[in-house]
Design an enzyme around this catalytic site. Structure first.
Site, PDB file in Angstrom:
ATOM      1  N   HIS A 210       7.746  -8.761 -12.607  1.00  0.00           N
ATOM      2  CA  HIS A 210       7.016  -9.133 -11.389  1.00  0.00           C
ATOM      3  C   HIS A 210       6.203 -10.419 -11.513  1.00  0.00           C
ATOM      4  CE1 HIS A 210       3.698  -7.410 -13.648  1.00  0.00           C
ATOM      5  NE2 HIS A 210       2.869  -7.940 -12.775  1.00  0.00           N
TER       6      HIS A 210
HETATM    7  C1  UD1 Z   1      -1.072  -8.339  -9.155  1.00  0.00           C
HETATM    8  C2  UD1 Z   1      -1.869  -9.013 -10.285  1.00  0.00           C
HETATM    9  C3  UD1 Z   1      -1.109  -8.921 -11.593  1.00  0.00           C
HETATM   10  C4  UD1 Z   1      -0.676  -7.506 -11.885  1.00  0.00           C
HETATM   11  C5  UD1 Z   1       0.105  -6.959 -10.706  1.00  0.00           C
HETATM   12  C6  UD1 Z   1       0.560  -5.529 -10.903  1.00  0.00           C
HETATM   13  C7  UD1 Z   1      -3.274 -10.949  -9.648  1.00  0.00           C
HETATM   14  C8  UD1 Z   1      -3.368 -12.418  -9.686  1.00  0.00           C
HETATM   15  N1  UD1 Z   1      -2.084 -10.428 -10.008  1.00  0.00           N
HETATM   16  O1  UD1 Z   1       0.112  -9.113  -8.973  1.00  0.00           O
HETATM   17  O2  UD1 Z   1      -1.928  -9.373 -12.645  1.00  0.00           O
HETATM   18  O3  UD1 Z   1       0.104  -7.479 -13.056  1.00  0.00           O
HETATM   19  O4  UD1 Z   1      -0.741  -7.023  -9.538  1.00  0.00           O
HETATM   20  O5  UD1 Z   1       1.390  -5.117  -9.834  1.00  0.00           O
HETATM   21  O6  UD1 Z   1      -4.223 -10.286  -9.318  1.00  0.00           O
HETATM   22  N2  UD1 Z   1       2.538  -6.435  -1.985  1.00  0.00           N
HETATM   23  C9  UD1 Z   1       3.042  -5.336  -1.313  1.00  0.00           C
HETATM   24  N3  UD1 Z   1       2.297  -4.200  -1.298  1.00  0.00           N
HETATM   25  C10 UD1 Z   1       1.091  -4.087  -1.927  1.00  0.00           C
HETATM   26  C11 UD1 Z   1       0.590  -5.218  -2.593  1.00  0.00           C
HETATM   27  C12 UD1 Z   1       1.328  -6.367  -2.627  1.00  0.00           C
HETATM   28  O7  UD1 Z   1       4.110  -5.386  -0.743  1.00  0.00           O
HETATM   29  O8  UD1 Z   1       0.477  -3.015  -1.888  1.00  0.00           O
HETATM   30  C13 UD1 Z   1       3.354  -7.669  -1.998  1.00  0.00           C
HETATM   31  C14 UD1 Z   1       2.870  -8.695  -1.011  1.00  0.00           C
HETATM   32  O9  UD1 Z   1       3.970  -9.358  -0.522  1.00  0.00           O
HETATM   33  C15 UD1 Z   1       2.055  -9.635  -1.875  1.00  0.00           C
HETATM   34  C16 UD1 Z   1       2.785  -9.576  -3.200  1.00  0.00           C
HETATM   35  O10 UD1 Z   1       3.259  -8.239  -3.303  1.00  0.00           O
HETATM   36  O11 UD1 Z   1       1.986 -10.920  -1.353  1.00  0.00           O
HETATM   37  C17 UD1 Z   1       1.894  -9.904  -4.373  1.00  0.00           C
HETATM   38  O12 UD1 Z   1       0.766  -9.047  -4.408  1.00  0.00           O
HETATM   39  P1  UD1 Z   1      -0.572  -9.499  -5.196  1.00  0.00           P
HETATM   40  O13 UD1 Z   1      -1.557  -8.408  -5.242  1.00  0.00           O
HETATM   41  O14 UD1 Z   1      -1.040 -10.801  -4.657  1.00  0.00           O
HETATM   42  O15 UD1 Z   1      -0.042  -9.803  -6.651  1.00  0.00           O
HETATM   43  P2  UD1 Z   1       0.943  -9.001  -7.616  1.00  0.00           P
HETATM   44  O16 UD1 Z   1       2.149  -9.863  -7.783  1.00  0.00           O
HETATM   45  O17 UD1 Z   1       1.131  -7.582  -7.227  1.00  0.00           O
END
Ligand code: UD1
Length: 379
Positions: A210
């Site tokens: 991821h």
């Molecule tokens: C975040 C953390 C990362 C961790 C990971 C675990 C930061 C910078 N990154 O990354 O360190 O390893 O979580 O999963 O804090 N999304 C969904 N549903 C959700 C949440 C997110 O669909 O409940 C999608 C959205 O499109 C979003 C993307 O995932 O834009 C990224 O989510 P985000 O929380 O920004 O970062 P992660 O890649 O999950």
């Protein structure tokens, strides 16, 4: 006040919560706060159920956004909550954006004209990849710089903090709370996923992917998926998909590299790269326990595989968790075909020889944290 925001945080706050409630520590009142950085049930609510935690009393509901927007939204909303609830201690864990955002709020607060404010505690302090292109590395360095009390999971974490000028009296080496959660929940690991897919007793590899550096560029993602397909020619490679990775595979037109498995009643073929929906914590534990080997870009999974003695290839060029290499089953594989395949052979040889579980990864980190907080008079 224990704060969580995203998937890897819940397993780090749970042992602190348990140490207080199981230990019947009436000298502590606990409040759980969720920032809402993760909001899907599979990345959030289900974990509270699996970890037998109550749902947080406050959810800031920030959701997704750019780094700046997400960090700013958490800061603005978290400040209001702290001023309203007036905790004595704020505990942040790990290295996600919510960790840094909440950490930045606390040292500049004052409850009254005496300047009283909560103590800021960082759990899993001192980890360093020395790769500042990783958002998590920025979050780690800055969170540690403003924390009053720093709990480390390994001795190199303590050494990193000392080298950055953090005074020794602020640092407490307590072990790894993530491993507390794993040990406590091991007996409840949910093997339904293995049964549904007909994987019980069969060799398989497990992969998670991821990191933006691995999934946001088409050529990098294509090379990793191609290598996983190659490994999948020997045994099935199971790939529970983070929403970000699923979206990128679609955007880059790489769907034909990955077969989607529907559960239940869809037996995994003997070969191939097989995508799954995200797994619950208890399902993931069962998969980790049963996997022949693991390929991952997650931080926590490097630690969990080391504690379980399962060979692990980290799909990155560096790690902030070097103890999983020096003592555990982890090997850095990078993101190229040759690097990954060579690392897989090394990791499997290492796993066969038997690795050591690092010092104080013994299931009692949460208890040590609470005892240290009590000694500090943080009640
Ligand atoms: C975040 C953390 C990362 C961790 C990971 C675990 C930061 C910078 N990154 O990354 O360190 O390893 O979580 O999963 O804090 N999304 C969904 N549903 C959700 C949440 C997110 O669909 O409940 C999608 C959205 O499109 C979003 C993307 O995932 O834009 C990224 O989510 P985000 O929380 O920004 O970062 P992660 O890649 O999950």
């Amino acid at each position: 006040m224990l704060v969580a925001g995203a998937r890897p945080n819940y397993m780090k706050i749970a042992p602190i919560y348990w140490a207080i409630t199981d230990g019947d520590r009436r000298d502590f009142d606990v409040e759980l706060v969720h920032t809402g950085q993760h909001y899907d049930a599979t990345l959030s609510g289900d974990f509270f159920r699996d970890l037998e935690l109550p749902q947080p009393s406050v959810n800031l509901g920030v959701g997704s956004g750019s780094h700046a927007a997400q960090t700013a939204a958490v800061m603005e909303r978290f400040e209001k909550v702290v001023l309203e609830k007036r905790p004595d201690v704020v505990v942040v864990v790990g290295d996600v954006n919510s960790t840094l955002a909440c950490a930045l709020v606390v040292p500049k607060l004052a409850y009254d004209e005496t300047g009283k404010r909560p103590l800021l505690v960082h759990v899993e302090a001192g980890l360093r990849s020395r790769d500042r292109t990783m958002p998590e590395e920025i979050n780690r360095v800055l969170t540690d710089a403003v924390s009053d009390v720093l709990f480390t999971t390994c001795r190199d974490g303590t050494e990193n903090l000392l080298a950055e000028g953090v005074p020794l009296y602020r640092i407490h080496f307590v072990g790894n709370p993530m491993i507390d959660s794993m040990r406590r929940c091991a007996a409840r690991a949910d093997g339904a996923v293995l049964r549904d897919l007909g994987l019980e007793g069969r060799p398989f590899a497990l992969c998670t992917l991821h990191r933006p550096s691995n999934v946001d560029r088409a050529e990098v993602l294509a090379e990793i998926l191609g290598t996983l397909q190659e490994i999948g020619a020997q045994m099935p490679v199971l790939l529970p998909l983070h929403p970000r990775t699923r979206e990128r595979i679609r955007r880059f037109g790489l769907q034909e590299r990955v077969a989607s498995l529907a559960r239940p009643g869809h037996e995994a073929p003997a070969r191939g790269l097989l995508a799954l929906e995200p797994l619950s914590y208890l399902e993931m534990l069962a998969m980790l326990q049963a996997a022949r080997c693991v390929l991952t870009d997650s931080g926590g999974i490097q630690e969990e595989t080391t504690a379980l003695g399962v060979p692990c290839v980290t799909l990155r060029d560096n790690t902030e968790r070097p103890v999983t290499i020096s003592e555990g089953t982890n090997v850095l594989g990078g993101t190229t075909r040759n690097g990954i395949l060579a690392a897989l052979a090394t990791a499997r040889a290492k796993g066969a020889k038997g690795a050591r579980v690092p010092e104080l990864w013994d299931g009692r980190a949460g208890v040590r944290i609470v005892e240290a907080l009590a000694r500090l008079g943080a009640r």
